[in-house]
Design an enzyme around this catalytic site. Structure first.
Site, PDB file in Angstrom:
ATOM      1  N   LYS A   1      -9.085  -2.037   4.322  1.00  0.00           N
ATOM      2  CA  LYS A   1      -8.276  -0.815   4.239  1.00  0.00           C
ATOM      3  C   LYS A   1      -6.866  -1.100   3.760  1.00  0.00           C
ATOM      4  O   LYS A   1      -6.253  -0.258   3.096  1.00  0.00           O
ATOM      5  CB  LYS A   1      -8.249  -0.124   5.596  1.00  0.00           C
ATOM      6  CG  LYS A   1      -7.680   1.283   5.559  1.00  0.00           C
ATOM      7  CD  LYS A   1      -7.847   1.971   6.893  1.00  0.00           C
ATOM      8  CE  LYS A   1      -7.525   3.450   6.788  1.00  0.00           C
ATOM      9  NZ  LYS A   1      -6.168   3.726   6.334  1.00  0.00           N
TER      10      LYS A   1
ATOM     11  N   ARG B   1      -5.698  -2.586  11.412  1.00  0.00           N
ATOM     12  CA  ARG B   1      -4.592  -3.295  12.073  1.00  0.00           C
ATOM     13  C   ARG B   1      -5.016  -3.930  13.401  1.00  0.00           C
ATOM     14  O   ARG B   1      -4.349  -4.848  13.874  1.00  0.00           O
ATOM     15  CB  ARG B   1      -3.393  -2.365  12.253  1.00  0.00           C
ATOM     16  CG  ARG B   1      -2.860  -1.858  10.918  1.00  0.00           C
ATOM     17  CD  ARG B   1      -1.438  -1.374  10.976  1.00  0.00           C
ATOM     18  NE  ARG B   1      -1.087  -0.687   9.741  1.00  0.00           N
ATOM     19  CZ  ARG B   1      -0.731  -1.297   8.612  1.00  0.00           C
ATOM     20  NH1 ARG B   1      -0.673  -2.617   8.564  1.00  0.00           N
ATOM     21  NH2 ARG B   1      -0.436  -0.586   7.528  1.00  0.00           N
TER      22      ARG B   1
ATOM     23  N   SER C   1       9.985   8.126  11.917  1.00  0.00           N
ATOM     24  CA  SER C   1       9.558   7.400  10.709  1.00  0.00           C
ATOM     25  C   SER C   1      10.457   7.705   9.510  1.00  0.00           C
ATOM     26  O   SER C   1       9.998   7.805   8.374  1.00  0.00           O
ATOM     27  CB  SER C   1       8.102   7.719  10.370  1.00  0.00           C
ATOM     28  OG  SER C   1       7.248   7.383  11.437  1.00  0.00           O
TER      29      SER C   1
ATOM     30  N   GLY D   1      -6.242   7.760   5.653  1.00  0.00           N
ATOM     31  CA  GLY D   1      -5.409   8.861   6.113  1.00  0.00           C
ATOM     32  C   GLY D   1      -4.291   9.209   5.153  1.00  0.00           C
ATOM     33  O   GLY D   1      -3.999  10.381   4.905  1.00  0.00           O
TER      34      GLY D   1
ATOM     35  N   LYS E   1       0.839  -1.196   0.000  1.00  0.00           N
ATOM     36  CA  LYS E   1       0.000   0.000   0.000  1.00  0.00           C
ATOM     37  C   LYS E   1       0.877   1.250   0.000  1.00  0.00           C
ATOM     38  O   LYS E   1       0.591   2.220  -0.711  1.00  0.00           O
ATOM     39  CB  LYS E   1      -0.902  -0.008   1.243  1.00  0.00           C
ATOM     40  CG  LYS E   1      -1.813   1.203   1.361  1.00  0.00           C
ATOM     41  CD  LYS E   1      -2.621   1.180   2.641  1.00  0.00           C
ATOM     42  CE  LYS E   1      -1.771   1.542   3.836  1.00  0.00           C
ATOM     43  NZ  LYS E   1      -2.566   1.837   5.050  1.00  0.00           N
TER      44      LYS E   1
ATOM     45  N   ARG F   1      -9.291  14.035  12.380  1.00  0.00           N
ATOM     46  CA  ARG F   1      -7.856  13.776  12.328  1.00  0.00           C
ATOM     47  C   ARG F   1      -7.149  15.049  11.870  1.00  0.00           C
ATOM     48  O   ARG F   1      -7.447  15.588  10.800  1.00  0.00           O
ATOM     49  CB  ARG F   1      -7.540  12.598  11.390  1.00  0.00           C
ATOM     50  CG  ARG F   1      -8.108  11.287  11.892  1.00  0.00           C
ATOM     51  CD  ARG F   1      -7.779  10.120  10.968  1.00  0.00           C
ATOM     52  NE  ARG F   1      -6.359   9.786  10.970  1.00  0.00           N
ATOM     53  CZ  ARG F   1      -5.849   8.759  10.297  1.00  0.00           C
ATOM     54  NH1 ARG F   1      -6.650   7.974   9.578  1.00  0.00           N
ATOM     55  NH2 ARG F   1      -4.556   8.496  10.337  1.00  0.00           N
TER      56      ARG F   1
ATOM     57  N   ASP G   1       3.603   1.257  12.548  1.00  0.00           N
ATOM     58  CA  ASP G   1       2.495   0.394  12.130  1.00  0.00           C
ATOM     59  C   ASP G   1       2.690  -1.059  12.552  1.00  0.00           C
ATOM     60  O   ASP G   1       1.750  -1.857  12.461  1.00  0.00           O
ATOM     61  CB  ASP G   1       2.295   0.465  10.612  1.00  0.00           C
ATOM     62  CG  ASP G   1       1.611   1.758  10.184  1.00  0.00           C
ATOM     63  OD1 ASP G   1       1.029   2.429  11.055  1.00  0.00           O
ATOM     64  OD2 ASP G   1       1.664   2.091   8.991  1.00  0.00           O
TER      65      ASP G   1
ATOM     66  N   ARG H   1      -4.599   4.135  19.025  1.00  0.00           N
ATOM     67  CA  ARG H   1      -4.172   2.733  19.084  1.00  0.00           C
ATOM     68  C   ARG H   1      -3.605   2.351  20.444  1.00  0.00           C
ATOM     69  O   ARG H   1      -3.668   1.178  20.826  1.00  0.00           O
ATOM     70  CB  ARG H   1      -3.154   2.453  17.966  1.00  0.00           C
ATOM     71  CG  ARG H   1      -3.791   2.402  16.588  1.00  0.00           C
ATOM     72  CD  ARG H   1      -2.793   2.159  15.475  1.00  0.00           C
ATOM     73  NE  ARG H   1      -3.478   1.944  14.212  1.00  0.00           N
ATOM     74  CZ  ARG H   1      -2.878   1.873  13.030  1.00  0.00           C
ATOM     75  NH1 ARG H   1      -1.552   2.028  12.957  1.00  0.00           N
ATOM     76  NH2 ARG H   1      -3.578   1.670  11.924  1.00  0.00           N
TER      77      ARG H   1
ATOM     78  N   SER I   1       5.131  11.158   9.087  1.00  0.00           N
ATOM     79  CA  SER I   1       5.948  11.137   7.877  1.00  0.00           C
ATOM     80  C   SER I   1       5.098  11.325   6.626  1.00  0.00           C
ATOM     81  O   SER I   1       5.616  11.707   5.571  1.00  0.00           O
ATOM     82  CB  SER I   1       6.714   9.818   7.785  1.00  0.00           C
ATOM     83  OG  SER I   1       5.824   8.727   7.654  1.00  0.00           O
TER      84      SER I   1
END
Length: 419
Positions: free
Chosen positions: A398, A373, A172, A69, A21, A98, A297, A328, A145
């Site tokens: 996603k 995730r 990142s 996002g 992705k 966001r 991630d 998260r 990032s």
């Protein structure tokens, strides 16, 4: 909807991973800026990529990127340099909460015409494309990032190019390097001039045929499955990955080697997709400390894996987890408690498990918080428990749309649960 997941007692499987992705989304933006007619090959079929494909193809006045996002950040910069066009960029209700002001402020500094349609600092955005001058721009290095990548990808189209200076700590960095590498693949003149400064000269992109490798992030869930499987001979073959990949999440192979999973590449040839075979090594560290600042991630995968292997951990570099699809850090604390593990957090950027347990309560299932995730990383827990219930399992589209079909092909039972 709720899925009931049970794991196989024996695991020998060749997994069909999704395309990357991260590379797909970068290649699509750069491809469009090059004026290219040939779409990159092996594009990801995930939601995040398909919303960009649809926006490029249909070019509607109002572009709805849903919960993507990455698409929101990349498309904001892309539309800002589409001279003569005007669009409204919007998304889901969560997307409207966001923050995006850091990117909007940076683009406005470069001359972009962007207005907030709703709440100040958040999508939706009204963007009038134009020709931007470029020049010197300073932004904090500890922002997402994706903001930095969005600015870098449009830089070759700016009249004076871009000198991007990142202040403070830079997080990142591998994702920034992935962006620069993809840009150079299309002919950009872009490089780090020192530790904190990136120079992008106004050299136009060149159209070219481009093939996208498969996704190391998607591979992480198969590593997790092998690590947690009750089959000591568990073996999974992962196709279409590269040794020496520019994907930041390819670092997972090294971290998983500490947790008893070894990787063997069919070919070591750089830049050529090959097959990676993963098996158990029988060697696992008693405790894991790791800084995920360059690969946030992966955090959910390793939180679940380490706890279920009974490996206490202290994970740092998680500050961006607060502004992902959900918070998260809090989501992990809530759902791990359902499995019987008590996590602690520090400074909204660290997660710790010191071995503390509690009574499991899994009857109502694992909540996924509209976060792919969460579903992807918690489903392998079925290897340890008799079953795991995953709520709203469709969120995997996603990033890994075929995940449930793929783990079924590997011997998992995936059934719609009816109470």
């Amino acid at each position: 909807m709720q899925y009931n997941i049970t794991a196989p007692s024996h695991l020998l499987h060749t997994a069909k991973l999704p395309a990357s992705k991260s590379i797909s989304n970068r290649a699509l933006i750069i491809h469009a800026l090059s004026g290219g007619k040939m779409l990159p090959e092996n594009l990801s079929n995930c939601d995040d990529t398909e919303v960009i494909v649809a926006a490029m193809r249909d070019n509607p006045y109002e572009i709805n990127i849903k919960a993507a996002g990455t698409a929101m950040r990349f498309m904001t910069a892309y539309l800002a340099v589409k001279d003569g066009e005007e669009h409204v960029l919007t998304g889901t209700e969560r997307m409207k909460h966001r923050p995006i002001s850091v990117l909007v402020d940076a683009l406005r500094f470069l001359g972009a015409d962007i207005q907030y349609v709703g709440e100040e600092g958040f999508p939706p955005l009204r963007i009038k494309g134009g020709k931007l001058e470029g020049g010197l721009l300073e932004v904090p290095g500890n922002i997402s990032s994706q903001y930095i990548s969005a600015l870098l990808m449009i830089a070759p189209t700016l009249k004076n190019g871009l000198t991007l200076r990142l202040t403070g700590d830079i997080i990142s960095r591998p994702y920034i390097d992935l962006t620069l590498w993809t840009m150079r693949e299309f002919g950009a003149d872009a490089e780090w001039s020192d530790y904190e400064t990136i120079e992008v000269r106004p050299t136009p992109y060149k159209e070219r045929a481009y093939y996208i490798e498969n996704d190391w992030s998607g591979a992480s869930y198969w590593y997790e499955i092998v690590a947690l499987s009750k089959d000591p001979e568990a073996e999974v073959r992962l196709e279409g990955l590269m040794d020496g990949s520019k994907q930041g999440d390819s670092s997972l192979r090294y971290i998983f080697s500490l947790l008893g999973v070894k990787s063997k590449f069919d070919s070591k040839q750089q830049g050529v997709p090959t097959t990676v075979t993963i098996k158990r090594s029988g060697h696992c560290v008693p405790r894991l400390e790791y800084d995920f600042v360059n690969s946030p991630d992966l955090a959910q995968t390793f939180v679940v894996t380490c706890a279920l292997l009974n490996v206490p951990f202290h994970f740092r570099g998680l500050s961006t987890l607060k502004i992902k699809e959900t918070d998260r850090i809090e989501a992990l604390k809530n759902e791990m408690r359902k499995l019987g593990y008590v996590l602690k957090s520090l400074d909204d950027s660290e997660l710790i498990w010191d071995g503390e347990r509690c009574e499991p309560d899994m009857e109502n299932g694992i909540d996924t918080y509209e976060d792919h995730r969460m579903a992807l990383s918690f489903a392998p827990a079925a290897c340890v428990f008799d079953r795991v219930l995953i709520n709203n399992p469709q969120v995997v589209t996603k990033s890994y749309p075929n995940y449930w079909e793929d783990i079924k092909a590997g011997g998992f039972e995936v059934k719609v649960h009816s109470s």
